[in-house]
Design an enzyme around this catalytic site. Structure first.
Site, mmCIF file in Angstrom:
data_model
loop_
_atom_site.group_PDB
_atom_site.id
_atom_site.type_symbol
_atom_site.label_atom_id
_atom_site.label_comp_id
_atom_site.label_asym_id
_atom_site.label_seq_id
_atom_site.Cartn_x
_atom_site.Cartn_y
_atom_site.Cartn_z
ATOM 1 C CG ASP A 55 -2.133 0.941 0.987
ATOM 2 O OD1 ASP A 55 -2.086 1.742 0.036
ATOM 3 O OD2 ASP A 55 -3.091 0.899 1.772
HETATM 4 C C1 BGC Z 1 -4.879 3.495 0.155
HETATM 5 C C2 BGC Z 1 -5.055 2.502 -0.977
HETATM 6 C C3 BGC Z 1 -4.891 3.205 -2.304
HETATM 7 C C4 BGC Z 1 -3.546 3.908 -2.333
HETATM 8 C C5 BGC Z 1 -3.288 4.658 -3.626
HETATM 9 C C6 BGC Z 1 -3.600 4.278 0.018
HETATM 10 O O1 BGC Z 1 -3.503 5.272 0.981
HETATM 11 O O2 BGC Z 1 -4.906 2.825 1.389
HETATM 12 O O3 BGC Z 1 -6.305 1.878 -0.909
HETATM 13 O O4 BGC Z 1 -4.994 2.287 -3.349
HETATM 14 O O5 BGC Z 1 -3.488 4.844 -1.265
HETATM 15 O O6 BGC Z 1 -4.095 5.756 -3.736
#
Ligand code: BGC
Length: 748
Positions: A270
């Site tokens: 993530d």
């Molecule tokens: C979120 C993800 C997301 C990623 C990219 C993160 O902060 O938890 O779900 O895909 O950001 O935007």
């Protein structure tokens, strides 16, 4: 007209211009990446190039502006950049670009929770085919979706992105979602792996979960999605799991995901790398997102020091290259930037309509006949939430609201009332703009309507519809007061409208445009009908109007339980709704760590086993027609059984029914919930009197529970009761199936 050689030279020049990677690979006399020469390309890569491939970047520099991130190109080897975008309710890119007058809007589809409320993998696949084609046409290689963490507690701020409290429903819907998107030649990244069930301190929180609960609840849905959906990628989560960051957890990312489940794709983090980049790579994280020079340097240092071997590095780079050759950017797909938004809007509307849940419908209040004068209440009737906030937001060209949707369906709205809300909404927006601060995003302040005004409106109209809204998203959990519980002005509105309309013999309908479960037990009986569309996407208000008018007969069912009281929830005392940041860092319960003390007793597993009354049970949803369940038949197979049941529409209008197969295990094994969902199926649209025979297959492994003391999945021998339900508490038919011999599946 071109002669043939000239024509070929023309194509060659055009190709070289279009594909700088190929051009540079050829100019350098080097090899260009193909699916059959990955080893050769790997050999030609320097260690620095390998490290640069494993560390992606955030949006600046991406081929598509304002996406979530991208992987680096290595032009001399014909390795293109690939583009990653959120997810999950549609493609998330910026709608405008500097220097361009064109817009790049995307379709806002129903959020995950509504998608799961369909209980219809075929419908979900149809919807995500449209979503996948939008990703493809906007130059996106991977959609960072679906979000599929379990609804452990209704206050998790991202529950709307996720599907259900039940791992089977969550896993099957996720697999269908993935199949739909990936049918378009773009990938999915199922997220967030794993036990990412709260937003409070989301980057650091340590989820302390027993092995059994982990296996049966928090990993099971991912296991199903991986085995049945074959996602290109999986996203490891931010949080810790039993003391270790999931992105550094070898057992999770390699032993379980790859070795036990056979996942052959790519794992990415993530959006943020923890310290010890090498540890994450060694654990099985192939791609560090978004990453920066620090991560590249750390990786290089780890290789130089031997902390990360060349062999290991190569194995990971190999996986990234295997991913790259599947992508549209690698194929040089000539994306149009012009997806078929019109058709997709229709797909989104149908998906919403087929998933909306009807919670209450006293004396056949709904459907209305369409000619009624409607008094439409609630600020959310003008500010309708199509999707949630944070990375789950989608930039749509518009979101239909209930005012326009009801008018478009032919209802006559009380104009004074609609103008009143429009005016107040405009004032709220102005205030926000002036103060340059968004309002409390959980809900808009509900304006007062005096009893006197309601009395006037009740005389002039045939029916009242009240729209209540809730919004939430990434970065914050919901709260108990004025969020899970209705606000005082919302209660007052329901009470006053119901009192006045009922006095004059008129009905009241509530529409819940919410992103998570709210308390319903204390007020539901005041009103005549309740429609639950969740956040149904940009066209969702039209779908609600379709349900109100009876153009569509509701067939959605709840993917989670609505409790009577928040404190009835097994996770209530261990979810940070009353969290306290004042304690010593590292020791703050619910913030630094969250004990999943309820173990496997999540959602209906808890309520049905411990006999606790609920407001609406798991699997519940009403229809405008009625269904009869025939006597089920069970056929034993090589491995488990197939059950069939015939469902007949016994009412007067066409409709669809979801049949849920719950299984109750015999004594002799581990302590288990009274029964658990093991399969489900939805009928086609049945005309009055028409029948459909549904078939559901359950394997011996599906019946197993995880025994921590033997480290094995186990299915005990004996007679299993098969319960065919219209919800978790409305069991219509029962039959039995005998497992002759116990079976065990030891884990690695
Ligand atoms: C979120 C993800 C997301 C990623 C990219 C993160 O902060 O938890 O779900 O895909 O950001 O935007």
């Amino acid at each position: 007209m071109f002669t043939k050689p000239l024509f070929l030279i023309g194509i060659l020049i055009a190709t070289l211009q279009l594909c700088p990677q190929v051009a540079s690979a050829q100019q350098a006399g080097s090899i260009g990446l193909r699916s059959d020469n990955i080893d050769q390309v790997l050999k030609a890569m320097t260690t620095a190039e390998k490290c640069s491939l494993l560390v992606g970047d955030a949006a600046i520099g991406a081929a598509v502006p304002n996406v979530a991130g991208y992987t680096h190109a290595i032009p001399r080897l014909g390795i293109p950049q690939t583009v990653l975008s959120d997810g999950p309710a549609g493609v998330r890119i910026s709608p405008t670009r500097q220097g361009s007058s064109q817009t790049f809007y995307c379709t806002g589809f129903p959020v995950g929770t509504l998608t799961a409320s369909s209980w219809d993998p075929t419908l979900v696949e149809e919807m995500t085919r449209a979503m996948g084609s939008e990703a493809l046409e906007y130059g996106v290689d991977v959609l960072l979706a679906p979000g599929m963490n379990i609804h452990r507690n209704p206050l998790c701020g991202r529950n709307f992105e996720y599907f259900s409290e039940d791992p089977l429903l969550s896993g099957r819907i996720a697999a269908a979602y993935v199949r739909g998107v990936q049918s378009q030649g773009v990938g999915c990244s199922v997220k967030h792996f794993a036990a990412n069930n709260q937003e409070t301190n989301r980057l650091e929180n340590d989820a302390r979960v027993s092995e059994r609960a982990l296996r049966e609840i928090y990993l099971k849905n991912f296991e199903i999605a991986v085995k049945e959906g074959h996602p290109w990628t999986v996203m490891s989560s931010y949080n810790k799991l039993n003391g270790e960051y999931t992105q550094q957890n070898h057992r999770l990312l390699t032993t379980i995901l790859r070795n036990e489940w056979g996942f052959g794709g790519l794992v990415m983090t993530d959006w943020g790398c923890k310290d010890s980049t090498a540890k994450a790579v060694k654990a099985g994280n192939d791609l560090l997102m978004p990453g920066n020079q620090r991560e590249r340097d750390r990786l290089l240092a780890a290789v130089e020091s031997g902390a990360l071997t060349q062999a290991h590095l190569d194995q990971v780079v190999h996986r990234v290259l295997e991913y790259i050759v599947k992508t549209p950017h690698y194929r040089k797909y000539p994306y149009s930037n012009r997806p078929d938004l019109q058709t997709h809007a229709q797909v989104a509307r149908r998906a919403a309509a087929e998933s909306i849940v009807l919670l209450r419908n006293e004396k056949e209040t709904l459907p209305l006949n369409g000619g009624e004068n409607v008094a439409l209440y609630g600020i959310s009737s003008v500010d309708f939430f199509g999707v949630g906030t944070g990375s789950g937001f989608v930039h749509t060209s518009h979101v239909a609201n209930m005012q326009e949707a009801l008018e478009a369906t032919g209802f006559k709205l009380d104009q004074d009332l609609t103008n009143y809300y429009r005016h107040l909404y405009a004032l709220q927006l102005d205030k926000e703009r002036m103060e340059a601060s968004a309002i409390d995003k959980r809900h808009r302040p509900e304006p007062e309507v005096t009893v006197k005004a309601i009395e006037r409106q009740a005389q002039a109209n045939d029916v009242a519809i009240i729209v209540l809204g809730r919004i939430a998203g990434e970065g914050a959990d919901r709260v108990f007061h004025d969020d899970f519980q209705l606000t005082a002005p919302e209660r007052e509105l329901i009470q006053n409208v119901s009192m006045v309309y009922h006095k004059v013999g008129k009905r009241v309908v509530v529409v819940l445009n919410i992103v998570g479960v709210v308390e319903t037990a204390s007020w539901k009986e005041l009103v005549d009908a309740i429609i639950l569309p969740w956040a149904p996407g940009q066209e969702g208000a039209h779908a609600v109007a379709d349900i109100i008018k009876g153009n569509v007969n509701p067939s959605g069912k709840l993917p989670m339980t609505f409790p009577v009281n928040y404190m009835d929830l097994p996770s209530a005392t261990n979810f940070p709704y009353r969290w306290d940041m004042s304690g010593k860092k590292g020791e703050r319960r619910g913030v630094d760590f969250t004990p999943y003390e309820e173990g496997i007793w999540v959602g209906y597993r808890h309520f049905i086993t411990h006999d606790i009354a609920v407001s609406y049970p798991f699997g519940y949803g009403l229809s405008y027609t009625t269904f009869d369940y025939g006597q089920p038949k069970v056929k034993a197979g090589q491995d488990g059984f197939t059950a069939t049941i015939t469902v007949t529409n016994t009412g007067n209008v066409p409709g669809r029914e979801v049949v849920q197969l719950y299984v109750s295990a015999p004594a002799g094994g581990l302590e288990k919930p009274h029964y658990e969902l093991k399969a489900f199926a939805k009928t086609k649209t049945l005309m009055p009197g028409e029948s459909d025979t549904l078939s559901m297959t359950v394997t011996a492994y599906d019946l197993a529970s995880f025994n921590e003391s033997t480290a094995a999945w186990e299915t005990v021998a004996g007679t299993y009761a098969l319960l065919f339900g219209a919800s978790a508490t409305d069991i219509r038919r029962t039959t039995h199936y005998k497992v002759k011999k116990a079976k065990a599946w030891p884990i690695i």
